[in-house]
Design an enzyme around this catalytic site. Sequence first.
Site, short mmCIF file in Angstrom:
data_model
loop_
_atom_site.label_atom_id
_atom_site.label_comp_id
_atom_site.label_asym_id
_atom_site.label_seq_id
_atom_site.Cartn_x
_atom_site.Cartn_y
_atom_site.Cartn_z
N ASN A 1 -46.14 2.59 -9.53
CA ASN A 1 -45.99 4.02 -9.81
C ASN A 1 -44.56 4.32 -10.28
O ASN A 1 -44.34 4.97 -11.29
CB ASN A 1 -46.26 4.85 -8.55
N ASP A 2 -43.60 3.83 -9.50
CA ASP A 2 -42.21 4.07 -9.89
C ASP A 2 -41.79 3.14 -11.03
O ASP A 2 -41.00 3.54 -11.89
CB ASP A 2 -41.28 3.89 -8.69
N HIS B 1 -47.42 12.06 -5.52
CA HIS B 1 -47.90 11.79 -4.16
C HIS B 1 -49.07 12.68 -3.78
O HIS B 1 -49.90 12.33 -2.95
CB HIS B 1 -46.74 11.87 -3.16
N GLU C 1 -39.73 -1.87 -8.12
CA GLU C 1 -40.21 -0.62 -8.71
C GLU C 1 -39.14 -0.02 -9.63
O GLU C 1 -39.30 1.07 -10.16
CB GLU C 1 -40.66 0.37 -7.64
N ARG D 1 -43.05 10.83 -12.96
CA ARG D 1 -44.47 10.63 -12.59
C ARG D 1 -45.16 11.91 -12.11
O ARG D 1 -46.39 11.99 -12.09
CB ARG D 1 -44.59 9.54 -11.54
N ARG E 1 -42.91 -0.04 5.22
CA ARG E 1 -41.82 0.22 4.28
C ARG E 1 -40.82 1.15 4.95
O ARG E 1 -41.22 2.15 5.56
CB ARG E 1 -42.37 0.87 3.01
N CYS F 1 -48.70 -2.75 -4.79
CA CYS F 1 -49.12 -1.67 -3.89
C CYS F 1 -49.10 -0.30 -4.56
O CYS F 1 -49.35 0.70 -3.93
CB CYS F 1 -48.26 -1.66 -2.63
N ARG G 1 -46.33 3.96 4.26
CA ARG G 1 -45.28 4.84 3.73
C ARG G 1 -44.67 5.61 4.91
O ARG G 1 -45.04 6.76 5.19
CB ARG G 1 -45.86 5.82 2.72
#
Length: 579
Positions: free
Chosen positions: A460-461, A195, A437, A471, A338, A508, A302
């Site tokens: 990403n996940d 992040h 994800e 990650r 989200r 996303c 987020r």
Amino acid sequence: MTFSIHGIGVSTKIAIGKAHLLAHVSLEAPHYLIAPDRIEAEVQRFADAVRNVQDELTELQASLDDDAPHEMGAILSVHGMIAQDTMLTQTPQELIRDKKYNAEWALSEQVNELVEQFDAFEDEYLRERKHDVMQIGTRIMRALRGHVISEQATPQAFADDMILVAHDISPADMLQFKGRALAGFITDLGGTTSHTAIVARGLGVPAVVATGQARSIIREHELVIIDGINGVVLVNPDELLLAHYRGLQIEQQLHQTSLNTLVDTPALSMDGKTIKLMANIELPSDLDGVTAVNADGVGLFRSEFLFLNRTSLPDEEEQYLAYRKVVQTLSPKPVTIRTLDIGADKGLSTDDYEVPLNPALGLRAVRYSLAHPDLFLTQLRAVLRASAFGVVKLLLPMISGVEQLKQALTLIEQAREQLRERHQAFDAHIQVGIMVEIPSAALILPALLPLIDFVSIGTNDLTQYTLAVDRGDAEVGHLYNETHPAVLGLIAYTIRTTQRAHKGISVCGEMAGDVKLTRLLLGFGLEDFSMQAAQVLSVKERVLMASVKKSRKAATQVLNAFEMAEIARLIRELNERRF
Ligand code: PEP
Ligand code: MG
């Protein structure tokens, strides 16, 4: 002497500036300089916080039951002694006076210093006492947060040629840098989709993460070049190197100027497909960036960032106002909110809820929300109420199975019912979707799709969980690869399956903003991308130079390849093609 440090590049930009070292531990505090006439008030603020902690510990010790374990009394008495020690109570005051640091900065600086001293002890018992020092430091930090920061103490410590060098920066810490003029970041830890890296991309500044040692070998004020393209940091560059990079920087600025002319150009591929380019945001204050590039809406809000860095949670009203602001500003463009994705690298520490930083496989995201239905319902009501002011889409993170999705949908229905009882308006047709994800969600997609309106792929996940590679862990950064055939296979399958079910599909994760992958994703049939606002125009430029139809064939070839070198070659060839 010139030397270089290697890591992983974040954002394909160059920065040239002066190094500013950030503290090792407990960065969860704003760093800024205090105006001279506010220094004594700041010293007092620090002294008050220390006194609060001392009183708190005395009270705790007095309230111990007779049958409390002996160790507990012993720990409290050690903590009491540390909280009285001048190294912790007086030295930060000197830092505030001498260096004009704000109280939190002075405290974290001194805690770091002490931790380093404890680390050097040979005796293991003494070495371990550093944890006690850190705990008292955290207590004082919390007490400081309970105090209002004086208005005069506006953040002013950073300059636009400043390059921050840190061991690690948590997502919560990154928030303090939003809206600041900064040249870039260098960290010892982290990965391309940590992040920290995501927020750096959002700021549109280059960063190099996973350098391993930058924080300990770069010195304050040294001249530094960040080469975000190659993931290299050049320290004390000579004139020749400097001239080379200044030239590159000018080229990049010229390119950015030409990108800026695309703001109002529709994102239309060469063969006439309209592509939606949406923005990811963390806070309502990110909206300026979204409108500046004329994104088609917000594809990922987020929301958990509203919950970070505070001692009490945002209540329904505060959340509702934050969501409504975003929705009203962008209406009639859609805003995908989200629900809370707390946990993993985003902890909570409030009076009511404590979520420590935990493993990526731990209690996070929708799992946490389902374990705390009141917290979840509060957020759902706030989102639903905001939906009365525009187009809101509700997105559930980290869904892994049907039962979990049904449980979340039941709570959404309950929130609706509560609003009906209160006669509060909301969009009765609000779309509800899930993030794909976790590989399990991709693999059982046909069972999930009938229950939802849309899917957003969190690459990403998805990459982290498919490859079992953390990650944010620099040690395994070389194994984290979004173009691994298993990851690409899941992405292509998810796009295809969702489209066949006539449901909305977007990506996303950070892949959506990576221009090297735009043609590949178009070839997979993707028409809806969501990324940091700073990347929207670069991706639009790629869309304008792509034929979806012709990218499709190349994408199929990529899906049939299983070796990384072969996949990289095919993607390179696709990107070099003139359609
Ligand atoms: C993702 O996992 O790809 C995603 C978009 O969510 P986050 O980065 O916030 O985990
Ligand atoms: Mg995610």
